[in-house]
Write an enzyme that holds these catalytic residues in place. Structure first.
Site, short mmCIF file in Angstrom:
data_model
loop_
_atom_site.label_atom_id
_atom_site.label_comp_id
_atom_site.label_asym_id
_atom_site.label_seq_id
_atom_site.Cartn_x
_atom_site.Cartn_y
_atom_site.Cartn_z
N LYS A 130 0.81 -1.21 0.00
CA LYS A 130 0.00 0.00 0.00
C LYS A 130 0.85 1.27 0.00
O LYS A 130 0.48 2.27 -0.62
CB LYS A 130 -0.94 -0.01 1.20
CG LYS A 130 -2.00 -1.11 1.16
CD LYS A 130 -2.92 -1.01 2.37
CE LYS A 130 -4.01 -2.07 2.32
NZ LYS A 130 -3.48 -3.43 2.48
N GLU A 176 -2.85 6.23 8.68
CA GLU A 176 -3.53 7.25 7.89
C GLU A 176 -4.57 7.99 8.71
O GLU A 176 -5.08 7.47 9.72
CB GLU A 176 -4.24 6.61 6.69
CG GLU A 176 -3.32 6.04 5.65
CD GLU A 176 -4.09 5.46 4.48
OE1 GLU A 176 -3.48 5.32 3.41
OE2 GLU A 176 -5.29 5.15 4.63
N ARG A 213 -6.36 -8.56 -8.21
CA ARG A 213 -7.03 -9.86 -8.27
C ARG A 213 -8.51 -9.65 -8.48
O ARG A 213 -8.99 -8.51 -8.55
CB ARG A 213 -6.82 -10.61 -6.95
CG ARG A 213 -7.27 -9.80 -5.74
CD ARG A 213 -7.21 -10.56 -4.45
NE ARG A 213 -7.34 -9.72 -3.29
CZ ARG A 213 -8.49 -9.26 -2.79
NH1 ARG A 213 -9.63 -9.55 -3.41
NH2 ARG A 213 -8.53 -8.51 -1.70
#
Length: 667
Positions: free
Chosen positions: A116, A200, A297
């Site tokens: 990420k 975050e 995916r």
């Protein structure tokens, strides 16, 4: 088209891939753990091979064993499904090294988007906005705590690798950061083999919106519109839909373009999903959305996209992997109606959604036009603690959102599951929630409305007890050949009767039963032999709480009365009540002698202990952590006291109800 495919996965996604592959004429090869030897996907595949014991790390995460099976069977391709190895670049590389087609993106794209922090840096360079936070390499707890303080609470700790809510913790205040960080790192290491996290800012009133992208090997990239996945619990999606409520054509174009450019930037191939978080305080706005991550995916919620586009995404995956060109451009695609998907889990909403395991004594879904059910289990299967607790996905498609929600709610109401506790009644209430129906929701909607959604402890279902007792009597009479008593009110001899025989008047018999582990003494009033209305006079009652006649039982929905080895499971409005004959020898001796044992709330693995014998603890203090179905569950002290005994060690598999810690409570 590829000649064959090995499915490196299990459960419903393996079944879903097998169905499309077989329709395309491909030979299907399943791999399975010891726990899945009798699973539905194993039965469906053309051939199946054992790759290890139940724990995923010893089976479904063993790249070497999967590649060996692929070589032995001559598999032309490997489809990873989702979860497990689907986003592991080394798996894609191993396939390429063995000369086997990996049905997914190249390893370089997985590497670029799989972490990420790196993905955020990449898309930020392309001008895509990202959530403020720390995405760097330093992982020292003190440093991460400092960064959280700088960002400002609430913050979100997220695993750098993987997804599905594993390794993700919302932290409201600085005092809780350390424990949340440790838990996130443990979950991340267990699920993905990588304990690293990022921190975050938590976006207020967040809407979770993702864009489905598809790319071929010839440079063509399109998006298949958006999905709204905002109804979440513990950062795991519960209900998903397409298109997103409140989405404007302008915002769809902006988000779609950003997703396509992100895919182009990494040379993407196949099916992928670019996930965004939107600030929904003033509706969806094109200047208030942020990139979160790209899942390289197929997604669990892909059926809603298939419903509104009319495409089979797995077929497209196979065709792209075969080298074919995408058969359409962006301008050829359109949205047809609305689709909603509910994830039916083996979990107990009345006990904080604890995972539930055990035998599926009954499993039955309705069949209607516009309704789709994807499942990997069938009646008689065991739901084990080793894997994700999802039983099925129920998907409804209709011309409008309101019609789709109504159709889904109706289908959930007609769904029968008996065995492990499930969230089916909770899902139905979600579909019927007025605010959700009006499009007034965000990712915190479920947590704010647990009471209204029925996700709180309920009392004993009196009607379920009554029906369960009548079913037990019916089963006993049937076993002993005494059904004539319920049908005719007579038997060959009064001494043969099992109905509280007495010389005159109505007969009443005391009957102790076990109801979800609690003893209840009911009274059964039998009809007078020879009375013309005996079919209507068998009455069950206890403590003034319930009464009813056999005619009500005989006219009830017999589908919801499911016999088991111990007794009967009564299913009413999605809730399950277990009723069985009371066993006086099955006594909780620990409870009787005053012991205060902290027990395992479900089958799982004890991953951490925070106390030792002789240590004093305070009410609410964390004592241990049990991991089940890929998630951690903290056990806390019920009151102030002292640790008398530790009955288990970290790393042990523990059964539901197993004694782990014994406390001596303060008086």
């Amino acid at each position: 088209m590829l000649e064959s495919v090995l499915i490196a996965n299990r459960g419903e996604i393996a079944c879903r891939i097998i169905r499309t592959a077989q329709r395309l004429g491909m030979r299907t090869i399943a791999v399975h753990s010891e726990a899945d030897a009798g699973a539905l996907f194993v039965q469906m595949a053309d051939e199946a091979h054992l790759i290890g014991p139940a724990p995923a790390r010893d089976s479904y995460l063993r790249i070497d064993r999967i590649i060996n099976v692929a070589k032995r069977t001559g598999a032309a391709s490997i489809h990873p499904g989702y979860g497990f190895l689907s986003e592991r670049a080394e798996f894609a590389e191993a396939c390429a090294g063995a000369g086997i087609v990996f049905v997914g993106p190249p390893a370089s794209a997985i590497n670029a988007m799989g972490l990420k922090d790196a993905a955020k840096a990449l898309v930020q360079q392309a001008g895509v906005p990202v959530v403020p936070g720390y995405h760097g390499a330093q992982q020292e707890p003190d440093f991460l705590r400092l960064k959280a303080d700088e960002i400002g609470y609430p913050v979100l700790i997220k695993a750098v690798a993987g997804g599905g809510g594993k390794g993700m913790k919302r932290v409201e205040r600085a005092a809780d950061f350390e424990a949340a960080l440790e838990s996130a790192q443990r979950e991340a290491a267990s699920a993905f083999g990588d304990p690293r996290v990022l921190v975050e800012k938590y976006v207020l009133s967040p809407r979770h919106i993702e864009i489905q992208v598809f790319a071929d090997r010839h440079g063509n990239v399109v998006h298949l519109f958006e999905r709204d996945c905002s109804l979440q619990r513990r950062h795991q999606k519960v209900i998903e839909e397409a298109p997103a409520p409140g989405m404007t054509p302008e915002m769809r174009a902006v988000m779609g373009k950003a997703a396509v450019e992100a895919a182009r930037a990494v040379g993407y191939v196949g099916a992928g999903t670019v996930e965004f978080i939107a600030d929904g305080r003033e509706g969806l706005r094109s200047d208030r959305f942020y990139f979160m991550e790209m899942n390289t995916r197929l997604q669990v919620e892909h059926p809603v996209t298939e419903a509104i586009t009319g495409l089979d995404l797995v077929e497209l995956q196979f065709r792209v992997a075969s080298g074919e060109v995408l058969p359409f451009g962006q301008g050829d695609l359109g949205i047809d109606g609305h689709a909603v998907e509910a994830r039916l889990y083996a979990e107990d909403p009345e006990k904080e959604f604890l995972p539930s395991t055990g035998k599926l004594w009954a499993l039955d879904f309705p069949e209607h036009e516009g309704l789709r059910v994807d499942t990997g289990v069938q009646a008689g299967d065991e739901v084990t603690p080793f894997y994700d607790p999802m039983i099925a996905k129920v998907i409804a498609h209709a011309p409008t959102r309101g019609e789709a929600l109504e159709k889904l709610a109706e289908a959930l109401g007609q769904t029968l599951v008996a065995g492990p506790k499930t969230n089916v009644a909770f899902l139905k209430k979600l579909c019927e929630a007025p605010q959700f129906g009006a499009g007034q929701f965000d990712t915190g909607f479920i947590d704010r409305n647990l009471d209204a959604l029925g996700a709180v402890p309920h009392g004993v279902d009196a009607e379920a007890v009554r029906l369960g007792v009548l079913k037990l009597i019916d089963m006993e009479l049937d076993a002993r050949g005494y059904h004539a008593l319920m049908r005719n009110g007579s038997a060959s001899s009064p001494w043969d009767e099992q109905d509280g025989f007495q010389l005159g008047g109505a007969r009443e018999q005391g009957l102790p039963v076990d109801v979800d582990g609690e003893r209840i003494d009911v009274a059964v009033q039998w009809p007078v032999p020879g009375d013309a209305h005996t079919d209507e006079e068998l009455v069950v009652s206890w403590g003034g709480k319930a009464s009813g006649m056999v005619s009500d039982y005989l006219s009830s929905d017999m589908r919801g009365l499911v016999p088991t080895e111990e007794g009967v499971i009564v299913v009413r409005a999605g809730r399950q009540t277990r009723v069985s004959p009371y066993d006086p020898f099955n006594v909780d001796l620990e409870h009787l002698n005053g012991s205060n044992a902290v027990k395992a709330p479900m089958h799982g693995k004890l991953v951490a202990l925070f106390v030792k014998p002789g240590e004093r603890v305070g009410k609410g203090q964390r004592l241990a952590i049990v991991e089940a179905m890929k998630m951690e569950h903290a056990l806390v002290a019920p009151a102030d006291g002292e640790v008398e005994e530790i009955a288990a060690e970290p790393g042990m598999q523990v059964a539901e109800g197993a004694r782990l810690i014994v406390l001596k409570m303060e008086e």
